[in-house]
Motif scaffolding. Structure first.
Motif, PDB file in Angstrom:
ATOM      1  N   ALA B  17     -27.686  31.257 -19.882  1.00 57.61           N
ATOM      2  CA  ALA B  17     -29.012  31.196 -20.503  1.00 57.61           C
ATOM      3  C   ALA B  17     -29.404  32.536 -21.115  1.00 57.61           C
ATOM      4  O   ALA B  17     -30.130  32.586 -22.104  1.00 57.61           O
ATOM      5  CB  ALA B  17     -30.053  30.764 -19.482  1.00 57.61           C
ATOM      6  N   PRO B  36     -35.854  30.457 -30.915  1.00 60.24           N
ATOM      7  CA  PRO B  36     -36.079  29.009 -30.888  1.00 60.24           C
ATOM      8  C   PRO B  36     -36.206  28.480 -29.454  1.00 60.24           C
ATOM      9  O   PRO B  36     -35.885  29.195 -28.507  1.00 60.24           O
ATOM     10  CB  PRO B  36     -34.822  28.444 -31.559  1.00 60.24           C
ATOM     11  CG  PRO B  36     -34.116  29.587 -32.177  1.00 60.24           C
ATOM     12  CD  PRO B  36     -34.561  30.820 -31.483  1.00 60.24           C
ATOM     13  N   ASN B  37     -36.630  27.251 -29.312  1.00 60.67           N
ATOM     14  CA  ASN B  37     -36.751  26.639 -27.984  1.00 60.67           C
ATOM     15  C   ASN B  37     -35.420  26.695 -27.243  1.00 60.67           C
ATOM     16  O   ASN B  37     -34.369  26.456 -27.833  1.00 60.67           O
ATOM     17  CB  ASN B  37     -37.179  25.175 -28.103  1.00 60.67           C
ATOM     18  CG  ASN B  37     -38.630  25.052 -28.516  1.00 60.67           C
ATOM     19  OD1 ASN B  37     -38.924  24.582 -29.594  1.00 60.67           O
ATOM     20  ND2 ASN B  37     -39.512  25.518 -27.678  1.00 60.67           N
ATOM     21  N   GLY B  38     -35.490  27.022 -25.978  1.00 60.56           N
ATOM     22  CA  GLY B  38     -34.276  27.045 -25.168  1.00 60.56           C
ATOM     23  C   GLY B  38     -33.411  28.264 -25.401  1.00 60.56           C
ATOM     24  O   GLY B  38     -32.265  28.323 -24.959  1.00 60.56           O
ATOM     25  N   ALA B  39     -33.949  29.292 -26.086  1.00 62.12           N
ATOM     26  CA  ALA B  39     -33.157  30.480 -26.391  1.00 62.12           C
ATOM     27  C   ALA B  39     -32.903  31.314 -25.144  1.00 62.12           C
ATOM     28  O   ALA B  39     -31.979  32.120 -25.105  1.00 62.12           O
ATOM     29  CB  ALA B  39     -33.868  31.315 -27.446  1.00 62.12           C
ATOM     30  N   GLY B  40     -33.737  31.125 -24.117  1.00 62.42           N
ATOM     31  CA  GLY B  40     -33.565  31.901 -22.890  1.00 62.42           C
ATOM     32  C   GLY B  40     -34.633  32.952 -22.685  1.00 62.42           C
ATOM     33  O   GLY B  40     -34.491  33.826 -21.832  1.00 62.42           O
ATOM     34  N   LYS B  41     -35.748  32.836 -23.415  1.00 63.44           N
ATOM     35  CA  LYS B  41     -36.811  33.844 -23.316  1.00 63.44           C
ATOM     36  C   LYS B  41     -37.475  33.824 -21.942  1.00 63.44           C
ATOM     37  O   LYS B  41     -37.612  34.867 -21.276  1.00 63.44           O
ATOM     38  CB  LYS B  41     -37.876  33.592 -24.401  1.00 63.44           C
ATOM     39  CG  LYS B  41     -37.309  33.517 -25.804  1.00 63.44           C
ATOM     40  CD  LYS B  41     -38.380  33.227 -26.828  1.00 63.44           C
ATOM     41  CE  LYS B  41     -39.040  31.878 -26.673  1.00 63.44           C
ATOM     42  NZ  LYS B  41     -38.207  30.721 -27.009  1.00 63.44           N
ATOM     43  N   THR B  43     -36.338  32.550 -19.241  1.00 58.69           N
ATOM     44  CA  THR B  43     -35.342  32.931 -18.236  1.00 58.69           C
ATOM     45  C   THR B  43     -35.233  34.452 -18.154  1.00 58.69           C
ATOM     46  O   THR B  43     -35.149  35.019 -17.062  1.00 58.69           O
ATOM     47  CB  THR B  43     -33.979  32.317 -18.591  1.00 58.69           C
ATOM     48  OG1 THR B  43     -34.144  30.913 -18.772  1.00 58.69           O
ATOM     49  CG2 THR B  43     -32.965  32.578 -17.505  1.00 58.69           C
ATOM     50  N   TYR B  52     -35.853  34.919 -10.807  1.00 51.79           N
ATOM     51  CA  TYR B  52     -34.430  34.591 -10.753  1.00 51.79           C
ATOM     52  C   TYR B  52     -33.668  35.865 -10.448  1.00 51.79           C
ATOM     53  O   TYR B  52     -34.080  36.955 -10.841  1.00 51.79           O
ATOM     54  CB  TYR B  52     -33.923  34.066 -12.104  1.00 51.79           C
ATOM     55  CG  TYR B  52     -34.455  32.728 -12.539  1.00 51.79           C
ATOM     56  CD1 TYR B  52     -34.994  31.832 -11.619  1.00 51.79           C
ATOM     57  CD2 TYR B  52     -34.407  32.353 -13.876  1.00 51.79           C
ATOM     58  CE1 TYR B  52     -35.471  30.593 -12.029  1.00 51.79           C
ATOM     59  CE2 TYR B  52     -34.881  31.120 -14.290  1.00 51.79           C
ATOM     60  CZ  TYR B  52     -35.424  30.242 -13.365  1.00 51.79           C
ATOM     61  OH  TYR B  52     -35.883  29.044 -13.784  1.00 51.79           O
ATOM     62  N   GLN B  89     -45.767  30.352 -18.834  1.00 48.89           N
ATOM     63  CA  GLN B  89     -45.796  29.513 -20.022  1.00 48.89           C
ATOM     64  C   GLN B  89     -46.613  28.239 -19.779  1.00 48.89           C
ATOM     65  O   GLN B  89     -47.479  27.887 -20.567  1.00 48.89           O
ATOM     66  CB  GLN B  89     -44.357  29.165 -20.413  1.00 48.89           C
ATOM     67  CG  GLN B  89     -44.258  28.271 -21.611  1.00 48.89           C
ATOM     68  CD  GLN B  89     -42.803  28.121 -22.060  1.00 48.89           C
ATOM     69  OE1 GLN B  89     -41.899  28.786 -21.558  1.00 48.89           O
ATOM     70  NE2 GLN B  89     -42.580  27.252 -23.008  1.00 48.89           N
ATOM     71  N   GLU B 181     -45.960  33.132 -23.780  1.00 45.22           N
ATOM     72  CA  GLU B 181     -46.669  32.265 -24.726  1.00 45.22           C
ATOM     73  C   GLU B 181     -48.170  32.174 -24.425  1.00 45.22           C
ATOM     74  O   GLU B 181     -48.689  31.100 -24.148  1.00 45.22           O
ATOM     75  CB  GLU B 181     -46.036  30.866 -24.735  1.00 45.22           C
ATOM     76  CG  GLU B 181     -44.569  30.933 -25.095  1.00 45.22           C
ATOM     77  CD  GLU B 181     -43.985  29.594 -25.540  1.00 45.22           C
ATOM     78  OE1 GLU B 181     -44.768  28.677 -25.840  1.00 45.22           O
ATOM     79  OE2 GLU B 181     -42.755  29.508 -25.594  1.00 45.22           O
ATOM     80  N   HIS B 214     -44.528  31.858 -29.856  1.00 41.70           N
ATOM     81  CA  HIS B 214     -44.012  31.048 -30.956  1.00 41.70           C
ATOM     82  C   HIS B 214     -44.881  31.171 -32.201  1.00 41.70           C
ATOM     83  O   HIS B 214     -44.438  30.870 -33.299  1.00 41.70           O
ATOM     84  CB  HIS B 214     -43.934  29.572 -30.542  1.00 41.70           C
ATOM     85  CG  HIS B 214     -42.706  29.256 -29.743  1.00 41.70           C
ATOM     86  ND1 HIS B 214     -41.445  29.439 -30.238  1.00 41.70           N
ATOM     87  CD2 HIS B 214     -42.548  28.791 -28.482  1.00 41.70           C
ATOM     88  CE1 HIS B 214     -40.561  29.086 -29.310  1.00 41.70           C
ATOM     89  NE2 HIS B 214     -41.205  28.699 -28.234  1.00 41.70           N
TER      90      HIS B 214
HETATM   91  N1  LIG Z   1     -33.714  26.914 -13.387  1.00 41.54           N
HETATM   92  C1  LIG Z   1     -32.871  26.535 -14.351  1.00 41.54           C
HETATM   93  N2  LIG Z   1     -31.750  25.845 -14.048  1.00 41.54           N
HETATM   94  C2  LIG Z   1     -30.897  25.449 -15.012  1.00 41.54           C
HETATM   95  N3  LIG Z   1     -31.059  25.695 -16.309  1.00 41.54           N
HETATM   96  C3  LIG Z   1     -32.151  26.380 -16.686  1.00 41.54           C
HETATM   97  C4  LIG Z   1     -33.118  26.823 -15.729  1.00 41.54           C
HETATM   98  N4  LIG Z   1     -34.108  27.479 -16.385  1.00 41.54           N
HETATM   99  C5  LIG Z   1     -33.778  27.432 -17.682  1.00 41.54           C
HETATM  100  N5  LIG Z   1     -32.619  26.783 -17.866  1.00 41.54           N
HETATM  101  C6  LIG Z   1     -31.935  26.575 -19.149  1.00 41.54           C
HETATM  102  O1  LIG Z   1     -31.801  27.814 -19.772  1.00 41.54           O
HETATM  103  C7  LIG Z   1     -32.024  27.690 -21.164  1.00 41.54           C
HETATM  104  C8  LIG Z   1     -33.091  28.645 -21.585  1.00 41.54           C
HETATM  105  O2  LIG Z   1     -34.346  28.186 -21.124  1.00 41.54           O
HETATM  106  P1  LIG Z   1     -35.683  29.001 -21.274  1.00 41.54           P
HETATM  107  O3  LIG Z   1     -36.755  28.267 -20.551  1.00 41.54           O
HETATM  108  O4  LIG Z   1     -35.448  30.391 -20.870  1.00 41.54           O
HETATM  109  O5  LIG Z   1     -35.944  28.908 -22.830  1.00 41.54           O
HETATM  110  P2  LIG Z   1     -37.139  29.496 -23.671  1.00 41.54           P
HETATM  111  O6  LIG Z   1     -36.553  30.413 -24.648  1.00 41.54           O
HETATM  112  O7  LIG Z   1     -38.213  29.993 -22.787  1.00 41.54           O
HETATM  113  O8  LIG Z   1     -37.621  28.184 -24.439  1.00 41.54           O
HETATM  114  P3  LIG Z   1     -39.111  27.730 -24.819  1.00 41.54           P
HETATM  115  O9  LIG Z   1     -39.440  28.421 -26.086  1.00 41.54           O
HETATM  116  O10 LIG Z   1     -38.977  26.265 -25.006  1.00 41.54           O
HETATM  117  O11 LIG Z   1     -39.991  28.099 -23.700  1.00 41.54           O
HETATM  118  C9  LIG Z   1     -32.358  26.247 -21.433  1.00 41.54           C
HETATM  119  O12 LIG Z   1     -31.183  25.588 -21.902  1.00 41.54           O
HETATM  120  C10 LIG Z   1     -32.769  25.720 -20.097  1.00 41.54           C
HETATM  121  O13 LIG Z   1     -32.443  24.368 -19.983  1.00 41.54           O
END
Ligand SMILES: Nc1ncnc2c1ncn2[C@@H]1O[C@H](COP(=O)(O)OP(=O)(O)OP(=O)(O)O)[C@@H](O)[C@H]1O
Ligand SMILES: [Mg+2]
Lengths: 432, 260
Positions: B17, B36-41, B43, B52, B89, B181, B214
């Protein structure tokens, strides 16, 4: 959409629908109860009597019961939108009058005086039998308030609470048997044992929540009971321990009725102590931590609260009370064995907390009194006691899920003066 | 430098992630993390704040005027006590507690009262409690929701709930504020007020601010530097104008087809 029009249109048909459903429910119930209600087999003579008339009663009773249930559900669904009937209006008026009365200081003082008089006079007017029942209820009040720290404040579903009660009782019984320890010294020791064991089983389950915690604590309670049953060398097994001395005042000989009264007053004292302590805990930093942890433990942790420590504090502070009143239990029955500490007892304590209102001190007290006293006075219906118990709980959960007396969050007063100081200082600094 | 992250990586089973992300924030900076969504921000935030445990990499922080401090693998409540505070968020308030009590929990890590103090209610405990009410109220005034102090948190309007999260974070006395966000779901007026609030926190209270957002117009007006993530990797860093022109960023946001 016009709400009035719809309610006028749908109401009669809805009540008809309830009638149809009630009919189905009553037929289903008649079939379900058929074997016990209609058939009576005399096992000695081998004659079977068919009591068909009973089925009529069952159907009629269930039909009306179900209909009334449906009616109240409907009212609840409509909630405040339902136009206030004359009865409802009268109740509201009465409640307003009561509230106004309660605010008058003389009334408050009077009710305290009356309550104190009633509590003091009770054992002298009620006699030994009533006093004993009330003492039992008071034991459960303390148990409920203790478990309330763990469940109502800390939000941990603990089903093994009775184990600490057992440990308190056995601490006194055994220390007395081997070392002649007296009741008064045993009280704090029991509390300590209860609190420490609660902490000890808390450490391995710190990561568990919800159902998992419930299962583990349930297992813990059963293990405790099994150990008490089987470690005969220490606990005398299922035979239990006899002749545990009653609470005594050094130098004074008390008759049995006098001791009963004495134990009653000891319990009143302990209930007051519990209320005092729990109330202070609730309105303090630690109480705040408990509630925050229960509401959202991730946010709580992120805000700098040490969750592990807070959980252990709740467990320790909760388990203590069970250990404390366990000692009283042993001392008043003079005989204990593991059969007194089944999981069923844990469930009853859990029910007092849930029924009364999680987190609310008056709620838990009311819950304990209702759940212990009502079945006692309904001995006539002994066979139906459990049925009634279940019915009350289901009704409560449907119509008043927050419990009899719901917890209200405390409002902090920030005086206008303080507000001005904050606003005018201009220095809205973050550092404290 | 208040925050220094080196080669931070977070794996969820087979999913990486966050992938070797380096990131630095200087004292008083407003830095944005976009992608973008799911980029890992989120995390990444969770790794920095200890929610984590990162697979590899180090996180170092330094309160202005003190020595750097390695906080990798530290437990979240200790990291908060070190001076990092965050919002979530998906708003995570204590819904049944009052607004003021929510902030008082934020204040908790600066308090010292214990169980004995709670029962005995000695002078020290009472004074501390009185102080915490005042301090918490001040946080509410800073974010402008003082009038709702005794309201139940869940009854607040949405924008006010976001503000309450900020107030609660401020109560922990952070030097670095992490906002996930903060403008999500806000209307344009609320967003403008939020920008003003963040600027005030930066200029009047000397906080460093690290935010995920965003809303591009907010990010472009507010932040001094922007980090861009995609699929866990850092794809661009720079001032708003640079980042906006960066082909890799345009590609990540608009997709392969358009950039080709
Ligand atoms: N606890 C977790 N266990 C497994 N996968 C996870 C976990 N947390 C996040 N992910 C995965 O890690 C990736 C990044 O998720 P993350 O929530 O960090 O994205 P984001 O950049 O914050 O997106 P958004 O803009 O939608 O908030 C995603 O594919 C998500 O499914
Ligand atoms: Mg996110």
């Amino acid at each position: 959409m016009c709400p009035q029009a719809t309610s006028v249109q749908t109401r009669p048909s809805r009540y008809l629908a309830y009638a149809r459903r009630s009919l189905l429910v009553s037929i289903w119930f008649a079939i379900l109860t058929f074997p016990i209600i209609v058939i009576r087999a005399n096992t000695i003579t081998g004659i079977i009597t068919w009591r068909w008339h009973n089925i009529g009663w069952i159907i009629a009773g269930t039909f009306f019961g179900s209909w009334i249930w449906g009616y109240f559900l409907e009212r609840k669904r409509l909630g405040t939108r339902a136009p206030a009937g004359p009865l409802r209006r009268r109740i509201t008026a009465l409640r307003g009058a009561l509230d106004r009365l309660k605010q008058r200081p003389q009334v408050a003082r009077m009710s305290v005086v009356i309550l104190v008089l009633a509590v003091v006079a009770f054992p002298f007017l009620g006699g030994m039998y009533q006093t004993n029942i009330m003492t039992t209820a008071l034991l459960y009040v303390v148990l409920g308030l203790g478990l309330n720290i763990i469940i109502g404040l800390g939000g941990m579903l603990h089903i093994g609470y009775i184990a600490f009660y057992a440990l308190g009782a056995y601490s006194y019984a055994l220390l007395n048997f081997h070392f002649g320890l007296n009741f008064w010294l045993a009280l704090p020791i029991g509390a300590l044992v209860g609190g420490l064991f609660s902490l000890a089983i808390g450490i391995p389950v710190l990561r568990l929540r919800g159902d998992y915690l419930a299962i583990v604590t349930l297992a813990f309670a059963e293990i405790t009971r099994l150990v008490l049953e089987n470690w005969s060398g220490l606990t005398f097994g299922t035979a239990g321990i006899r002749n545990i001395p009653r609470p005594a005042i050094p130098g004074i000989r008390l008759t049995l009725p006098q001791t009963t009264t004495f134990v009653y007053f000891i319990m009143i004292g302990l209930v007051l102590l519990t209320i005092f302590v729990v109330n202070r805990l609730e309105n303090s930093r630690i109480g705040r931590q408990f509630v925050a942890m229960k509401e959202d433990f991730i946010a709580c942790q992120a805000m700098g609260v040490n969750i592990a420590r807070t959980k252990l504090a709740a467990l320790g502070l909760g388990g203590m009370w069970a250990g404390l009143v366990g000692v009283v239990f042993a001392a008043r029955t003079t005989f204990i064995n593991p059969a007194s500490f089944t999981v069923w007892e844990s469930i009853i304590v859990l029910c007092t907390v849930v029924l009364g209102g999680m987190g609310s001190i008056p709620g838990v007290i009311t819950g304990a009194l209702v759940l212990i006293l009502v079945p006692e006075y309904l001995r006539a219906f002994a066979q139906f006691r459990m049925l009634l118990f279940g019915a009350i709980l289901v009704t409560m959960m449907v119509f008043r899920p927050g419990g009899l007396i719901q917890k209200r969050r405390r409002a902090y007063r920030i005086t206008a003066e303080e507000q001005k100081v904050v606003a005018e200082s201009g220095d809205l600094s973050i550092q404290g | 430098m208040v925050l220094d992250v080196r080669a931070l990586t977070m794996d969820f089973g087979g999913l990486r992630a966050v992938d070797h992300v380096d990131l630095q924030i200087s004292q008083g900076e407003i830095v944005a993390l976009i992608g973008p969504n799911g980029a890992g921000k989120t995390t990444f935030f969770n790794c920095v704040t200890g929610m984590y445990t990162p697979t590899t990499g180090t996180v170092t922080i330094a309160r202005p005027g003190s020595e750097p401090h390695n906080i990798t693998r530290m437990r979240p409540h200790l990291i908060t006590a070190q001076g990092l505070a965050r919002t979530f968020q998906n708003i995570r308030l204590f819904p049944e507690m009052t607004v003021l009590e929510n902030v008082m929990i934020g204040r908790d890590c600066r308090l010292s009262a214990g169980i004995v103090g709670a029962i005995l209610r000695n002078r020290k405990t009472l004074e501390e409690e009185e102080q915490v009410v005042l301090d918490s109220f001040r946080m509410l005034e800073i974010v402008g929701i003082g009038k709702w102090a005794n309201e139940t948190a869940k009854n607040l309007p949405y924008g006010a709930q976001r503000r309450l999260e900020i107030a609660r974070a401020l109560a922990t006395e952070p030097f670095l504020l992490l906002l996930d966000e903060p403008a999500a779901g806000m209307n344009p007026q609320e967003t403008r007020d939020l920008v003003a609030l963040i600027r005030r926190l930066r200029f009047d209270h000397h906080l460093s601010i690290f935010l995920i957002e965003h809303d591009m117009s907010l990010v472009m007006t507010l932040s001094e530097r922007i980090y861009v993530m995609d699929y866990g990797k850092l794809i661009a860093v720079g001032e708003p104008a640079e980042v906006r022109r960066d082909p890799a960023v345009i590609k990540a946001y608009l997709g392969e087809d358009v950039s080709a």
